[in-house]
Structure formats: structure tokens, C-alpha cells
Design a protein around this motif. Structure first.
Motif, PDB file in Angstrom:
ATOM      1  N   ALA A  69       3.010  -0.207   1.900  1.00 55.39           N
ATOM      2  CA  ALA A  69       3.672   0.142   3.515  1.00 55.39           C
ATOM      3  C   ALA A  69       2.660   0.681   3.941  1.00 55.39           C
ATOM      4  CB  ALA A  69       4.255   1.561   2.963  1.00 55.39           C
ATOM      5  N   ASP A  70       0.694   1.032   3.615  1.00 54.94           N
ATOM      6  CA  ASP A  70       0.121   1.767   4.072  1.00 54.94           C
ATOM      7  C   ASP A  70      -1.066   0.074   4.649  1.00 54.94           C
ATOM      8  OD1 ASP A  70      -0.037   4.122   3.641  1.00 54.94           O
ATOM      9  OD2 ASP A  70      -1.749   4.199   1.575  1.00 54.94           O
ATOM     10  N   THR A  71      -0.667  -1.238   3.752  1.00 60.40           N
ATOM     11  CA  THR A  71      -0.910  -2.059   4.886  1.00 60.40           C
ATOM     12  C   THR A  71      -0.461  -2.442   5.602  1.00 60.40           C
ATOM     13  OG1 THR A  71      -2.167  -2.798   2.250  1.00 60.40           O
ATOM     14  CG2 THR A  71      -1.768  -4.427   4.391  1.00 60.40           C
ATOM     15  N   ALA A  72       0.439  -2.373   6.007  1.00 61.00           N
ATOM     16  CA  ALA A  72       2.022  -2.850   6.755  1.00 61.00           C
ATOM     17  C   ALA A  72       1.613  -1.586   8.130  1.00 61.00           C
ATOM     18  CB  ALA A  72       3.060  -2.724   6.728  1.00 61.00           C
TER      19      ALA A  72
ATOM     20  N   GLU B 190      -9.315   4.585  -3.868  1.00 62.59           N
ATOM     21  CA  GLU B 190     -10.070   2.707  -4.937  1.00 62.59           C
ATOM     22  C   GLU B 190      -8.304   2.206  -4.102  1.00 62.59           C
ATOM     23  OE1 GLU B 190     -10.966  -0.156  -7.647  1.00 62.59           O
ATOM     24  OE2 GLU B 190     -11.699   1.627  -6.877  1.00 62.59           O
ATOM     25  N   LEU B 191      -7.487   2.841  -3.859  1.00 65.72           N
ATOM     26  CA  LEU B 191      -5.935   2.049  -4.055  1.00 65.72           C
ATOM     27  C   LEU B 191      -6.070   1.335  -2.207  1.00 65.72           C
ATOM     28  CD1 LEU B 191      -3.162   1.592  -3.935  1.00 65.72           C
ATOM     29  CD2 LEU B 191      -2.278   3.642  -3.379  1.00 65.72           C
ATOM     30  N   VAL B 192      -6.846   2.172  -1.671  1.00 70.40           N
ATOM     31  CA  VAL B 192      -7.174   1.881  -0.001  1.00 70.40           C
ATOM     32  C   VAL B 192      -8.082   0.099  -0.242  1.00 70.40           C
ATOM     33  CG1 VAL B 192      -8.152   1.628   2.276  1.00 70.40           C
ATOM     34  CG2 VAL B 192      -7.361   3.681   1.177  1.00 70.40           C
ATOM     35  N   ASN B 193      -8.838   0.528  -0.862  1.00 68.93           N
ATOM     36  CA  ASN B 193      -9.969  -1.176  -1.419  1.00 68.93           C
ATOM     37  C   ASN B 193      -8.943  -2.004  -2.073  1.00 68.93           C
ATOM     38  OD1 ASN B 193     -13.192  -0.417  -1.028  1.00 68.93           O
ATOM     39  ND2 ASN B 193     -12.297   1.289  -1.680  1.00 68.93           N
ATOM     40  N   ASP B 194      -8.255  -1.799  -3.118  1.00 68.65           N
ATOM     41  CA  ASP B 194      -7.271  -2.555  -4.011  1.00 68.65           C
ATOM     42  C   ASP B 194      -6.386  -3.484  -2.504  1.00 68.65           C
ATOM     43  OD1 ASP B 194      -8.302  -2.628  -5.894  1.00 68.65           O
ATOM     44  OD2 ASP B 194      -6.751  -1.003  -6.581  1.00 68.65           O
TER      45      ASP B 194
END
Length: 344
Positions: free
Chosen positions: A97-100, A66-70
Motif C-alpha cells: 500500500a505504501d508503494t502504491a 528500512e521498510l521504505v528502502n525495501d
């Protein structure tokens, strides 16, 4: 290597049909967790645990996905990526940091493939009706394409890092990033890495056909992935791939497409032309330690077409498996690095 075949594989339908066919013997306990994410399904097999931990594991898997989707969904208006896409100027936009990390990987693979993988083609994806926008009622004009392409290009996207955090930056207004070619694989990696952190190093994680395996299956054997033939009803096994501590991802033009003005349009856009790809390469399967990278490369190689993809794979020692349409059916091609994974 080229092999003539009468029936073609559907690696997007990666299944685990062989599990029931393996020799009986001593098995470790295993849980099988399933759910929905990223507009598709997930399937997780965890060896060495039992139902007493199943609820805890699934709750954390759901939370992380869910966090990845957000962070990265273009279908959620309040996701980090959607907010960056609406960001109107060139000031640095703070992200997780994940999106980057995912955008950095996308830029690296974009450079590696000479711009064939381009996560800024989002406006073109939307123009052709494969994004959140409605499908067009007619083929876009060259004038429309030219205008939209002024808002695309990897050279207009940067990842910045300082002691306060990570940021995305665009150098042209209207730049729109679409991570659909890489985010699903990243989600697989997220779940696999979480399970490893919990000491559950024998597992299989799948999200919508993208797979990562770690360690051994419940019988103490190498994970065997059965690739199905396409067609109505339950699929039968065409090819078996044996994996341990590896990922497998597929891009294909035969499931996500529609017809417009009498022309079949693929969901994969060629950044060099702005049009959906129109080559005879039906599908690409890539094996790589990172599912995120396998996912990205599968898309890039799909755009390249058969001969160019094979040459690229040999140059970079990539394990790839291709299905190319011919007048007689479908031809199987594979790189030399792929052959060692074939089973049966």
C-alpha cells in the motif's frame, strides 16, 4: 518577489543552528536520534520524552525506514520497485500500500505540473549516469536518447486497486520507475506520522535535508530552521524559516552533478528533452504540509526554471524560495506565500 543578495543560501544544508541561540528558559526533555538511510543520514528530535524511550523509538524508526528502502529503492535488486522495473509485461504487479501511495502521489503531481515531474525518467537518469548504472564515458547521442525515451512517460504507468490489494502496471516493456524525487520526503512523513501515533506530537524529522516539524520545540517555541550559506567548514546562517506543522524540501543543481566532455551535468532530467536541466535556477525550496509533496514539487520546479516556477507557485498558492544564478552572483526570488515564514 525578488531580492538581490550577495551571498546565496544552501537550503540543502538545512541546519538547526538557532536552537542554541534561542533564549534560555524552561525546557522539556528531548532526545536526538541520528542514523543512516536512503544513502544519506537522518536526524530526529523528539520533545517530551527522555533517554529511557530512545532505544525503542530509534529501533522502530530504523525498522520503518528500512521498510521504505525495501519497497522503493532502485539500488536494492530485491526491492518492490526494482522487481517491478524488471517485470517484463503489462500484467498487474502486486505492491505494498505504501508503494502504491507514493506512485499515486507521483502521478498526481506529474499531472499537476504538466508532466514536468515524471518518475518514469529512470532510464534517462541511468543513461546519464545518475542511477545505479555506471556513468557514461561520453555524452549520449540523440539516437540513444530517442530510443530510451520510447520507454518513458507517465501515460505508461498505472496504479490499480481492488479488494485483494494494490498493483502497478506498465503499458510498455522496459518502463523503469525512479522514486528518488519523492521517496525521501515520504520517509520523513513516515517517521513523523509514527511519532504522532505514539503521542509525541512535538518533533522534528530530517532525512538528508528534507524536514518536517510538528508542534513546538523543547522551549515551547516555533521550530526555527536556519538555512546555511554554502562553503568550506561550518556553515553560517543566511536566512531563518519559522515552521510549525509543516515540511520543507529543497532541490538544487549544485551538489549532485559531474562534468563530461567539458560540460557540467545536473542530476535533474528534463522529461521534455531527455537532457539534464540547463537553466540558471540553482535551487528551489518548498514549504508544504506533506514532505512527500514538498520533495516532489521541489524537483518539478527545478526543471521549470525561475520564471515558470514562480508563476506556477502563485497559481497554486505554493510557498517557494528560489536562488537563481546571475552575472553578479545569486538572486533570491520567493512566492508571496513564502514571505510569512521568514524570520530574521
Amino acid at each position: 518577489m525578488k531580492l538581490p543578495v550577495s551571498n546565496w543560501l544552501a537550503p540543502l544544508g538545512l541546519a538547526f543552528l538557532l536552537a542554541a541561540c534561542q533564549p534560555a528558559g524552561s525546557e522539556q526533555p528531548q532526545v536526538h536520534l541520528t542514523g543512516s538511510t536512503m544513502g544519506t543520514y537522518y536526524s530526529v528530535k523528539v520533545v517530551g520524552t527522555d533517554e529511557t524511550r530512545a532505544h525503542e523509538l530509534q529501533a522502530e524508526i530504523d525498522r520503518r525506514l528500512e521498510l521504505v528502502n525495501d519497497q522503493m529503492s532502485t539500488y536494492r535488486e530485491d526491492s518492490e520497485l526494482s522487481r517491478f522495473n524488471r517485470h517484463a509485461d503489462d500484467s498487474p504487479f502486486p505492491v505494498s500500500a505504501d508503494t502504491a501511495r507514493v506512485v499515486t502521489a507521483a502521478l498526481q503531481q506529474g499531472r499537476l505540473t504538466g508532466g514536468v515531474l515524471d518518475v518514469t525518467v529512470g532510464p534517462l537518469v541511468n543513461l546519464w549516469g545518475f542511477g545505479p548504472d555506471a556513468r557514461p564515458t561520453r555524452i549520449p547521442s540523440e539516437q540513444q536518447l530517442a530510443e530510451v525515451r520510447t520507454r518513458t512517460g507517465l501515460q505508461h504507468l498505472r496504479v490499480l486497486v481492488d479488494d485483494k490489494g494494490e498493483y502497478l502496471q506498465k503499458s510498455v516493456p522496459g518502463l523503469y520507475v525512479d522514486l528518488s524525487a519523492i521517496a525521501k520526503g515520504f520517509g520523513v512523513d513516515v517517521v513523523s506520522e509514527y511519532l504522532a501515533e505514539e503521542g509525541l506530537t512535538n518533533h522534528l524529522v530530517e532525512i538528508g535535508g528534507e524536514v518536517r516539524v510538528s508542534g513546538l520545540n523543547a522551549r515551547g517555541q516555533q521550530w526555527r530552521i536556519a538555512v546555511e550559506k554554502p562553503g568550506p567548514g561550518t556553515g553560517s546562517v543566511q536566512q531563518v524559516v519559522g515552521l510549525d506543522n509543516n515540511s520543507i524540501a529543497t532541490s538544487g543543481d549544485y551538489r549532485n552533478y559531474y562534468e563530461l566532455d567539458g560540460k557540467q551535468l545536473s542530476h535533474t532530467i528534463d522529461p521534455a528533452t531527455g537532457h539534464p536541466i540547463d537553466n540558471r535556477l540553482a535551487s528551489v525550496t518548498v514549504i508544504h504540509p506533506s514532505c512527500m509533496i514538498a520533495d516532489a514539487l521541489a524537483t518539478a520546479l527545478q526543471v521549470m526554471g525561475t520564471e515558470r516556477a514562480l508563476a506556477f507557485a502563485e497559481e497554486h498558492r505554493l510557498a517557494i524560495y528560489l536562488l537563481t544564478k546571475t552575472d553578479e552572483g545569486f538572486r533570491v526570488d520567493m512566492s508571496s506565500a513564502f514571505e510569512k515564514y521568514l524570520r530574521g
